[in-house]
Each structure stands twice: as C-alpha cells, then as structure tokens.
Design a protein around this motif. Structure first.
Motif, PDB file in Angstrom:
ATOM      1  N   ASP A   2      30.489  50.718  52.100  1.00 25.93           N
ATOM      2  CA  ASP A   2      31.488  51.762  52.301  1.00 25.93           C
ATOM      3  C   ASP A   2      31.363  52.740  51.136  1.00 25.93           C
ATOM      4  OD1 ASP A   2      33.727  53.384  52.422  1.00 25.93           O
ATOM      5  OD2 ASP A   2      35.076  51.767  53.023  1.00 25.93           O
ATOM      6  N   GLU A   3      30.736  53.891  51.401  1.00 27.34           N
ATOM      7  CA  GLU A   3      30.506  54.875  50.343  1.00 27.34           C
ATOM      8  C   GLU A   3      31.813  55.457  49.818  1.00 27.34           C
ATOM      9  OE1 GLU A   3      27.484  57.762  51.098  1.00 27.34           O
ATOM     10  OE2 GLU A   3      26.203  56.276  52.071  1.00 27.34           O
ATOM     11  N   GLU A   4      32.800  55.615  50.700  1.00 29.36           N
ATOM     12  CA  GLU A   4      34.086  56.172  50.293  1.00 29.36           C
ATOM     13  C   GLU A   4      34.771  55.299  49.246  1.00 29.36           C
ATOM     14  OE1 GLU A   4      37.604  57.149  52.979  1.00 29.36           O
ATOM     15  OE2 GLU A   4      35.932  58.261  53.882  1.00 29.36           O
ATOM     16  N   ARG A   5      34.718  53.994  49.451  1.00 32.46           N
ATOM     17  CA  ARG A   5      35.368  53.046  48.533  1.00 32.46           C
ATOM     18  C   ARG A   5      34.402  52.468  47.503  1.00 32.46           C
ATOM     19  NH1 ARG A   5      38.144  52.352  53.397  1.00 32.46           N
ATOM     20  NH2 ARG A   5      40.392  52.485  53.148  1.00 32.46           N
ATOM     21  N   ASN A   6      33.121  52.833  47.630  1.00 37.03           N
ATOM     22  CA  ASN A   6      32.083  52.329  46.731  1.00 37.03           C
ATOM     23  C   ASN A   6      32.128  50.802  46.647  1.00 37.03           C
ATOM     24  OD1 ASN A   6      29.887  52.601  44.971  1.00 37.03           O
ATOM     25  ND2 ASN A   6      31.224  52.396  43.209  1.00 37.03           N
ATOM     26  N   ALA A   7      32.051  50.167  47.828  1.00 33.55           N
ATOM     27  CA  ALA A   7      32.128  48.704  47.880  1.00 33.55           C
ATOM     28  C   ALA A   7      31.380  48.187  49.106  1.00 33.55           C
ATOM     29  CB  ALA A   7      33.582  48.255  47.949  1.00 33.55           C
ATOM     30  N   TYR A  33      38.149  36.033  56.666  1.00 35.96           N
ATOM     31  CA  TYR A  33      38.623  37.086  55.779  1.00 35.96           C
ATOM     32  C   TYR A  33      37.724  38.311  55.889  1.00 35.96           C
ATOM     33  CZ  TYR A  33      41.249  33.344  53.502  1.00 35.96           C
ATOM     34  OH  TYR A  33      42.103  32.297  53.245  1.00 35.96           O
ATOM     35  N   ASP A  34      38.317  39.481  55.721  1.00 32.10           N
ATOM     36  CA  ASP A  34      37.550  40.698  55.514  1.00 32.10           C
ATOM     37  C   ASP A  34      37.514  40.917  54.013  1.00 32.10           C
ATOM     38  OD1 ASP A  34      37.060  41.160  58.171  1.00 32.10           O
ATOM     39  OD2 ASP A  34      38.683  42.584  58.432  1.00 32.10           O
ATOM     40  N   LEU A  35      36.306  41.110  53.484  1.00 34.07           N
ATOM     41  CA  LEU A  35      36.130  41.211  52.035  1.00 34.07           C
ATOM     42  C   LEU A  35      35.595  42.577  51.645  1.00 34.07           C
ATOM     43  CD1 LEU A  35      34.164  37.875  51.485  1.00 34.07           C
ATOM     44  CD2 LEU A  35      36.648  38.207  51.335  1.00 34.07           C
ATOM     45  N   LYS A  36      35.927  42.972  50.435  1.00 38.49           N
ATOM     46  CA  LYS A  36      35.283  44.104  49.780  1.00 38.49           C
ATOM     47  C   LYS A  36      34.719  43.557  48.475  1.00 38.49           C
ATOM     48  CE  LYS A  36      38.062  47.861  51.705  1.00 38.49           C
ATOM     49  NZ  LYS A  36      37.747  47.414  53.004  1.00 38.49           N
ATOM     50  N   LEU A  37      33.455  43.882  48.213  1.00 33.36           N
ATOM     51  CA  LEU A  37      32.761  43.371  47.029  1.00 33.36           C
ATOM     52  C   LEU A  37      32.352  44.507  46.111  1.00 33.36           C
ATOM     53  CD1 LEU A  37      30.277  40.884  48.764  1.00 33.36           C
ATOM     54  CD2 LEU A  37      32.603  40.413  47.975  1.00 33.36           C
ATOM     55  N   ASN A  38      32.464  44.269  44.810  1.00 29.78           N
ATOM     56  CA  ASN A  38      31.981  45.220  43.820  1.00 29.78           C
ATOM     57  C   ASN A  38      30.474  45.392  44.026  1.00 29.78           C
ATOM     58  OD1 ASN A  38      30.557  45.735  41.165  1.00 29.78           O
ATOM     59  ND2 ASN A  38      32.667  46.125  40.565  1.00 29.78           N
ATOM     60  N   VAL A  81      34.582  39.703  44.394  1.00 25.03           N
ATOM     61  CA  VAL A  81      35.524  40.104  45.440  1.00 25.03           C
ATOM     62  C   VAL A  81      36.597  40.989  44.806  1.00 25.03           C
ATOM     63  CG1 VAL A  81      37.223  39.300  47.111  1.00 25.03           C
ATOM     64  CG2 VAL A  81      35.109  38.013  46.777  1.00 25.03           C
ATOM     65  N   ILE A  82      36.755  42.209  45.337  1.00 26.36           N
ATOM     66  CA  ILE A  82      37.773  43.107  44.825  1.00 26.36           C
ATOM     67  C   ILE A  82      38.926  43.238  45.818  1.00 26.36           C
ATOM     68  CG2 ILE A  82      36.334  44.393  43.217  1.00 26.36           C
ATOM     69  CD1 ILE A  82      35.876  46.492  45.337  1.00 26.36           C
ATOM     70  N   SER A  83      38.711  42.767  47.048  1.00 27.37           N
ATOM     71  CA  SER A  83      39.769  42.772  48.064  1.00 27.37           C
ATOM     72  C   SER A  83      39.457  41.684  49.085  1.00 27.37           C
ATOM     73  CB  SER A  83      39.818  44.146  48.738  1.00 27.37           C
ATOM     74  OG  SER A  83      40.694  44.114  49.848  1.00 27.37           O
ATOM     75  N   ARG A  84      40.514  40.958  49.493  1.00 25.64           N
ATOM     76  CA  ARG A  84      40.336  39.896  50.492  1.00 25.64           C
ATOM     77  C   ARG A  84      41.542  39.909  51.412  1.00 25.64           C
ATOM     78  NH1 ARG A  84      39.740  33.364  49.702  1.00 25.64           N
ATOM     79  NH2 ARG A  84      41.999  33.345  49.791  1.00 25.64           N
ATOM     80  N   LYS A  85      41.291  40.108  52.701  1.00 25.32           N
ATOM     81  CA  LYS A  85      42.367  40.191  53.677  1.00 25.32           C
ATOM     82  C   LYS A  85      42.155  39.122  54.742  1.00 25.32           C
ATOM     83  CE  LYS A  85      44.164  43.169  57.270  1.00 25.32           C
ATOM     84  NZ  LYS A  85      43.741  44.205  58.166  1.00 25.32           N
ATOM     85  N   LEU A  86      43.168  38.264  54.931  1.00 23.90           N
ATOM     86  CA  LEU A  86      43.099  37.212  55.933  1.00 23.90           C
ATOM     87  C   LEU A  86      43.135  37.839  57.330  1.00 23.90           C
ATOM     88  CD1 LEU A  86      43.159  34.166  56.597  1.00 23.90           C
ATOM     89  CD2 LEU A  86      45.644  34.309  56.514  1.00 23.90           C
ATOM     90  N   GLU A  87      42.204  37.420  58.174  1.00 20.57           N
ATOM     91  CA  GLU A  87      42.177  37.885  59.552  1.00 20.57           C
ATOM     92  C   GLU A  87      43.095  37.029  60.399  1.00 20.57           C
ATOM     93  OE1 GLU A  87      40.253  40.464  61.423  1.00 20.57           O
ATOM     94  OE2 GLU A  87      40.666  41.110  59.385  1.00 20.57           O
ATOM     95  N   ASP A  88      43.810  37.638  61.303  1.00 18.91           N
ATOM     96  CA  ASP A  88      44.708  36.898  62.211  1.00 18.91           C
ATOM     97  C   ASP A  88      43.947  36.246  63.346  1.00 18.91           C
ATOM     98  OD1 ASP A  88      46.821  37.707  60.646  1.00 18.91           O
ATOM     99  OD2 ASP A  88      47.200  39.484  61.855  1.00 18.91           O
TER     100      ASP A  88
END
Length: 64
Positions: free
Chosen positions: A27-32, A46-51, A57-64
C-alpha cells in the motif's frame, strides 16, 4: 511483491505464528505491506499491515 520480498514476508509471518494468508500487496499510500486473512493456529484471521523495512506488525485487525 517480488519473489525475494514475498519470501522475507512469508518467513516473518511464520515466525509470528501465522499458518496461512491470502493476498500480500504493498500500500503506497500507507507505505506498508498489507496481508489479507493471515490465519493464526487458533483459526482466527487477521488483516495485517507490516513495516516495509523491518516487517514488524504495525496494525492488526481481527476479521469477523
């Protein structure tokens, strides 16, 4: 990701305890790096965002 990037990311995900995942994209917008539906051994996804440099891991969201 390139083959080398994918290999680094997948190695890191396994080290963190994830057993599978779907799409990996930058994701170029979030640089992750974004990892969709990374599954832990307990079956939770989980949906993750990585440095992009450290792959921490800079963000971790549990998927329903």
């Amino acid at each position: 990701p390139t083959l080398e990037e994918r290999s680094r990311i997948e190695t890191k995900l396994r080290e963190l305890g994830y057993t599978s995942w779907d799409e990996i994209e930058f994701d170029e917008e979030r640089n992750a790096w974004e990892v969709d539906d990374a599954r832990m051994a307990d079956g939770r996804d989980y949906d993750l965002k990585l440095n992009p440099q450290t792959l921490d891991v800079i963000s971790r969201k549990l998927e329903d």
